[in-house]
Design a protein around this motif. Structure first.
Motif, PDB file in Angstrom:
ATOM      1  N   ILE A  10      28.972 -20.302 -35.114  1.00 28.93           N
ATOM      2  CA  ILE A  10      28.968 -19.614 -36.413  1.00 28.93           C
ATOM      3  C   ILE A  10      30.188 -20.151 -37.154  1.00 28.93           C
ATOM      4  O   ILE A  10      31.286 -20.238 -36.608  1.00 28.93           O
ATOM      5  CB  ILE A  10      28.938 -18.080 -36.266  1.00 28.93           C
ATOM      6  N   TYR A  12      33.217 -20.864 -39.859  1.00 31.68           N
ATOM      7  CA  TYR A  12      34.242 -20.108 -40.585  1.00 31.68           C
ATOM      8  C   TYR A  12      33.930 -20.138 -42.067  1.00 31.68           C
ATOM      9  O   TYR A  12      33.501 -21.179 -42.593  1.00 31.68           O
ATOM     10  CB  TYR A  12      35.617 -20.752 -40.385  1.00 31.68           C
ATOM     11  N   HIS A  18      30.242 -28.855 -44.893  1.00 32.55           N
ATOM     12  CA  HIS A  18      30.297 -30.306 -45.082  1.00 32.55           C
ATOM     13  C   HIS A  18      29.407 -31.011 -44.061  1.00 32.55           C
ATOM     14  O   HIS A  18      28.656 -30.354 -43.323  1.00 32.55           O
ATOM     15  CB  HIS A  18      31.740 -30.827 -45.061  1.00 32.55           C
ATOM     16  N   THR A  24      25.407 -30.368 -37.105  1.00 36.31           N
ATOM     17  CA  THR A  24      25.106 -29.434 -36.005  1.00 36.31           C
ATOM     18  C   THR A  24      23.844 -28.636 -36.339  1.00 36.31           C
ATOM     19  O   THR A  24      23.004 -28.383 -35.468  1.00 36.31           O
ATOM     20  CB  THR A  24      26.287 -28.471 -35.775  1.00 36.31           C
ATOM     21  N   ASP A  49      31.269 -16.858 -39.223  1.00 35.48           N
ATOM     22  CA  ASP A  49      32.354 -16.220 -38.477  1.00 35.48           C
ATOM     23  C   ASP A  49      33.357 -15.757 -39.533  1.00 35.48           C
ATOM     24  O   ASP A  49      33.972 -16.596 -40.202  1.00 35.48           O
ATOM     25  CB  ASP A  49      32.948 -17.312 -37.567  1.00 35.48           C
ATOM     26  N   ALA A 257      30.490 -28.906 -31.444  1.00 37.89           N
ATOM     27  CA  ALA A 257      31.192 -30.192 -31.374  1.00 37.89           C
ATOM     28  C   ALA A 257      32.351 -30.043 -30.394  1.00 37.89           C
ATOM     29  O   ALA A 257      32.687 -28.934 -29.963  1.00 37.89           O
ATOM     30  CB  ALA A 257      31.686 -30.623 -32.747  1.00 37.89           C
ATOM     31  N   ASP A 259      35.412 -29.992 -30.698  1.00 38.98           N
ATOM     32  CA  ASP A 259      36.597 -29.218 -31.100  1.00 38.98           C
ATOM     33  C   ASP A 259      36.627 -27.825 -30.494  1.00 38.98           C
ATOM     34  O   ASP A 259      37.699 -27.243 -30.328  1.00 38.98           O
ATOM     35  CB  ASP A 259      36.663 -29.106 -32.647  1.00 38.98           C
ATOM     36  N   ILE A 260      35.466 -27.264 -30.179  1.00 38.15           N
ATOM     37  CA  ILE A 260      35.464 -25.887 -29.680  1.00 38.15           C
ATOM     38  C   ILE A 260      34.869 -25.833 -28.273  1.00 38.15           C
ATOM     39  O   ILE A 260      34.176 -24.885 -27.917  1.00 38.15           O
ATOM     40  CB  ILE A 260      34.759 -24.930 -30.679  1.00 38.15           C
ATOM     41  N   HIS A 286      28.520 -32.290 -28.952  1.00 39.03           N
ATOM     42  CA  HIS A 286      28.451 -33.576 -29.656  1.00 39.03           C
ATOM     43  C   HIS A 286      29.826 -33.982 -30.164  1.00 39.03           C
ATOM     44  O   HIS A 286      30.768 -33.187 -30.184  1.00 39.03           O
ATOM     45  CB  HIS A 286      27.395 -33.559 -30.770  1.00 39.03           C
ATOM     46  N   TRP A 289      31.911 -36.448 -36.538  1.00 38.43           N
ATOM     47  CA  TRP A 289      31.630 -37.420 -37.597  1.00 38.43           C
ATOM     48  C   TRP A 289      32.939 -37.773 -38.271  1.00 38.43           C
ATOM     49  O   TRP A 289      33.661 -36.889 -38.755  1.00 38.43           O
ATOM     50  CB  TRP A 289      30.663 -36.825 -38.642  1.00 38.43           C
TER      51      TRP A 289
HETATM   52  N1  MSP Z   1      34.085 -20.221 -36.144  1.00 33.97           N
HETATM   53  C1  MSP Z   1      34.271 -21.188 -35.126  1.00 33.97           C
HETATM   54  C2  MSP Z   1      33.112 -21.215 -34.176  1.00 33.97           C
HETATM   55  C3  MSP Z   1      32.787 -19.914 -33.512  1.00 33.97           C
HETATM   56  S1  MSP Z   1      31.338 -19.997 -32.542  1.00 33.97           S
HETATM   57  C4  MSP Z   1      31.314 -18.581 -31.733  1.00 33.97           C
HETATM   58  C5  MSP Z   1      34.436 -22.562 -35.740  1.00 33.97           C
HETATM   59  N2  MSP Z   1      33.966 -22.722 -36.978  1.00 33.97           N
HETATM   60  S2  MSP Z   1      34.012 -24.085 -37.828  1.00 33.97           S
HETATM   61  O1  MSP Z   1      33.573 -23.734 -39.152  1.00 33.97           O
HETATM   62  O2  MSP Z   1      35.286 -24.695 -37.730  1.00 33.97           O
HETATM   63  O3  MSP Z   1      32.912 -24.988 -37.207  1.00 33.97           O
HETATM   64  C6  MSP Z   1      33.177 -25.907 -36.178  1.00 33.97           C
HETATM   65  C7  MSP Z   1      31.908 -26.647 -35.912  1.00 33.97           C
HETATM   66  O4  MSP Z   1      31.442 -27.299 -37.109  1.00 33.97           O
HETATM   67  C8  MSP Z   1      31.999 -27.780 -34.909  1.00 33.97           C
HETATM   68  O5  MSP Z   1      31.976 -27.356 -33.576  1.00 33.97           O
HETATM   69  C9  MSP Z   1      30.780 -28.566 -35.297  1.00 33.97           C
HETATM   70  O6  MSP Z   1      29.623 -27.912 -34.905  1.00 33.97           O
HETATM   71  C10 MSP Z   1      30.883 -28.548 -36.804  1.00 33.97           C
HETATM   72  N3  MSP Z   1      31.781 -29.589 -37.300  1.00 33.97           N
HETATM   73  C11 MSP Z   1      32.821 -29.428 -38.137  1.00 33.97           C
HETATM   74  N4  MSP Z   1      33.364 -30.648 -38.403  1.00 33.97           N
HETATM   75  C12 MSP Z   1      32.685 -31.600 -37.739  1.00 33.97           C
HETATM   76  C13 MSP Z   1      32.695 -33.009 -37.762  1.00 33.97           C
HETATM   77  N5  MSP Z   1      33.562 -33.718 -38.453  1.00 33.97           N
HETATM   78  N6  MSP Z   1      31.743 -33.653 -37.049  1.00 33.97           N
HETATM   79  C14 MSP Z   1      30.761 -32.986 -36.378  1.00 33.97           C
HETATM   80  N7  MSP Z   1      30.719 -31.669 -36.373  1.00 33.97           N
HETATM   81  C15 MSP Z   1      31.773 -30.926 -36.862  1.00 33.97           C
HETATM   82  O7  MSP Z   1      34.948 -23.438 -35.079  1.00 33.97           O
END
Ligand code: MSP
Length: 655
Positions: A10, A12, A18, A24, A49, A257, A259-260, A286, A289
């Protein structure tokens, strides 16, 4: 009936969606559609979130209440689905009252079981990450992600006894090879778990510091840590504990991705275990990007907006590119040049050309009506074998999220069909009035085109439905049995009438190159907010080269192809010109008027392979239509045909 439940993180609500969020979402949507076609009942969840420091701060800066602010940005994420051709079954917000109640229920349950305790903790807190860092995790005293100095905070808080489940988690990961995939992330998590004692997780924030969160049911002076709240969305959305959907669809297949990774691979399974729930099915991780190999970020001004890409190239092409380009688990680089290159090569040249030429031939040879096949030859059996392998490979890779490999396999069939057409030469069969063989050849190709269209539905639903319609069919997802497609034959009924033309994937122009990220990186921050200055032309930045240097993108505009000269004659009205018919792997030979008569006689050319500029605008030369140009190599004395060193099929690309 087996079931498939897939989720995205979910997102933020502190920034607009973007490319990363779009990817995703597209990946999860493609998986849902794939499992649906494989006959599984599927459920796709996404959402936003909305609690925590990050959102509280962003809303303050925007001069809005956190809820007003979250409402706006959450709306942008909600509209991402329709924009991308993605159809989530549910969109959850962590501010939904049902979610809040569920989080409190889980907290209470874990508290009562003794796995949440009150304690004191001092640590380095990064507001960007919303988490405490240990000394060891900091890099030169800075947060490794945000490169900012965390604040040292000592306070009383509630803790989740995560350490208690360390051994169980290691065991579970070891026994379930698909729990975290691909393997590199599974190994990363295992080595993290095996390298030392797992610490307990701080799961509260005192209201004196943060009020924007879910109140702890057992202490009104605290709100819940945003990650503990957010992860629970995956079950609250299904109506846990009593909801019918929870019983049907849990456990989940999560898509995130890299990052988490840690919250999903460590916090979440231990939380589930403590709450007495079954672990999720799989965590699919994954890569990132990048944009021209640089991290996407607002301050660099290189953020790729999904809407712009969809507007420029169409939703099908955008989805195809993303799912084809990123190898599962690895980072990928996004550039519009790469996107255009792929669209032209895979969609316009391979798939589009297949549909265009076959539909045109069908109307020329059979008035558009699908013929009945007769006896099959060895070549037909070989084509069917190629098709079966391609479809099986597509399916096994797709099921494991390896969409790039899956599409690569399917394209072996697409290219195989173009080759089969060239070798079977329907135009010659037509000329020789061999209707029976011609009918079989066309049926072979059309039935495989139907199979390709159905396999592409998860990737490009819109285009797939159109391909289906062009074959005289209407697409009904409930009637498709994808798993059977590699084995069954002859589902395309003879007598159906195919469309006159396809034109689904026209060639696209390479866009003007975007300024290199490095140029923007060096720009002072204050300027970033101003309207972007046009970057100086790239050639000025490059080391001095030949005066006529062109960009690679310019070279890519040329469609250079190998072809065989079928016949050649002198131009009726010009001594220096020859009129040449060249087979370029298209339904009809190309007619090219070439200024070669002073060097070559017609006999010199017939049967030779030549290199042709295939996308030169057609024009008339002394009254005779010319569609392309034959290339030669020459110096002051000799002129030679430019040709391929080995035997390349007609239509083969020069690149
Ligand atoms: N809110 C948390 C997730 C909570 S899930 C219980 C969060 N949010 S986020 O808005 O930062 O989203 C992160 C996710 O966005 C990544 O894990 C991925 O799915 C997607 N991406 C954000 N930037 C990305 C890239 N540059 N490339 C690929 N996916 C990425 O973390």
């Amino acid at each position: 009936m087996s079931r498939f439940f897939v989720t995205t993180p979910i997102f933020y609500v502190n920034a607009k969606p973007h490319l990363g969020h779009a990817f995703t979402t597209i990946l999860a949507d493609a998986m849902t559609r794939f499992h649906r076609l494989m006959g599984e009942e599927s459920y796709f969840l996404t959402g936003t979130d909305e609690h925590g420091d990050k959102i509280a701060k962003a809303s303050e800066e925007a001069g809005q209440s956190p809820k007003e602010y979250a409402d706006q940005i959450s709306g942008l994420f909600r509209s991402l689905g329709p924009l991308l051709g993605a159809k989530p079954d549910h969109f959850i917000r962590t501010t939904d009252p049902e979610h809040i109640k569920t989080v409190q229920k889980v907290l209470q349950k874990v508290y009562e079981s003794g796995d949440i305790y009150f304690g004191e903790y001092g640590g380095h807190y990064c507001f960007g990450c919303e988490r405490f860092y240990t000394e060891k995790e900091l890099v030169d005293g800075m947060c490794p992600d945000h490169k900012t100095r965390p604040e040292y905070i000592a306070e009383k808080n509630y803790f989740f006894r995560m350490s208690k489940y360390q051994a169980w988690l290691i065991e579970h990961i070891n026994q379930n090879p698909d729990f975290i995939r691909p393997a590199r992330y599974r190994n990363e998590v295992l080595s993290l778990l095996e390298s030392g004692a797992l610490e307990d997780l701080c799961i509260s924030r005192p209201k004196s510091r943060l009020t924007w969160g879910i109140e702890l049911p057992f202490d009104p002076d605290f709100v819940c840590y945003v990650w503990f709240d957010a992860l629970i969305n995956y079950v609250s959305a299904l109506g846990y504990p009593r909801g019918e959907k929870f019983k049907r669809f849990w456990p989940a297949n999560h898509v995130v991705a890299k990052d988490i990774l840690k919250p999903h691979a460590i916090f979440w399974p231990t939380m589930l275990k403590a709450a007495g729930l079954a672990p999720y099915q799989s965590l699919n991780v994954h890569g990132y990007w990048l944009v021209r190999d640089t991290k996407m970020s607002k301050s660099l001004g290189n953020v790729v907006e999904p809407r712009q890409m969809v507007d420029a190239y169409g939703v099908s092409a955008f989805r195809y590119f993303l799912l084809r380009e990123m190898a599962f688990g690895s980072d990928a680089s996004f550039t519009e040049e790469a996107l255009v290159g792929r669209l032209n090569a895979d969609l316009a040249n391979d798939l589009g050309n297949l549909f265009n030429r076959v539909l045109a031939m069908m109307h020329k040879y059979f008035e558009g009506k699908i013929p009945s096949p007769t006896d099959e030859t060895l070549e037909d059996a070989e084509l069917k074998r190629l098709g079966r392998d391609a479809m099986r490979n597509f399916q096994s890779n797709f099921a494991e999220f390896r969409t790039a490999r899956a599409l690569e396999s399917l394209w072996e069939l697409v290219r195989g069909l173009n080759k089969y057409i060239d070798q079977s030469a329907p135009w010659t069969l037509f000329k020789n009035r061999d209707k029976s063989r011609l009918g079989t050849v066309m049926y072979m190709v059309l039935e495989h085109m139907r199979k390709i269209a159905v396999h592409l539905w998860p990737v490009m639903p819109e285009a797939s439905v159109k391909m289906y319609e062009q074959l005289g069919l209407s697409f009904d997802q409930d009637k498709v049995l994808l798993a059977k497609e590699p084995e069954v034959w002859g589902l395309l009924d003879s007598g159906l009438v195919v469309a006159q033309a396809s034109n689904l994937f026209p060639r696209v122009e390479v866009p003007e190159p975007t300024p290199p990220a490095a140029l923007e990186k060096e720009a002072p921050k204050a300027q970033a907010a101003e309207p972007k200055k046009k970057a100086p032309p790239k050639a000025l930045e490059a080391p001095a080269g030949p005066a006529e240097a062109i960009e690679f993108a310019d070279f890519q505009k040329l469609d250079l192809r190998v072809g065989t000269v079928l016949s050649c004659a002198k131009h009726p009205d010009a001594d220096k010109l020859l009129v040449v018919q060249v087979a370029l792997g298209e339904p009809e030979p190309r007619q090219i008027v070439a200024g070669l008569a002073d060097r070559f006689s017609p006999e010199d050319l017939v049967g030779r392979q030549v290199v042709v500029v295939a996308n030169l605008a057609p024009r008339k030369l002394r009254g005779v239509q010319s569609q392309g140009m034959i290339l030669v190599a020459k110096d002051a004395e000799v002129t030679r045909l430019l040709t391929s060193a080995g035997c390349v099929d007609d239509g083969g690309k020069v690149a």
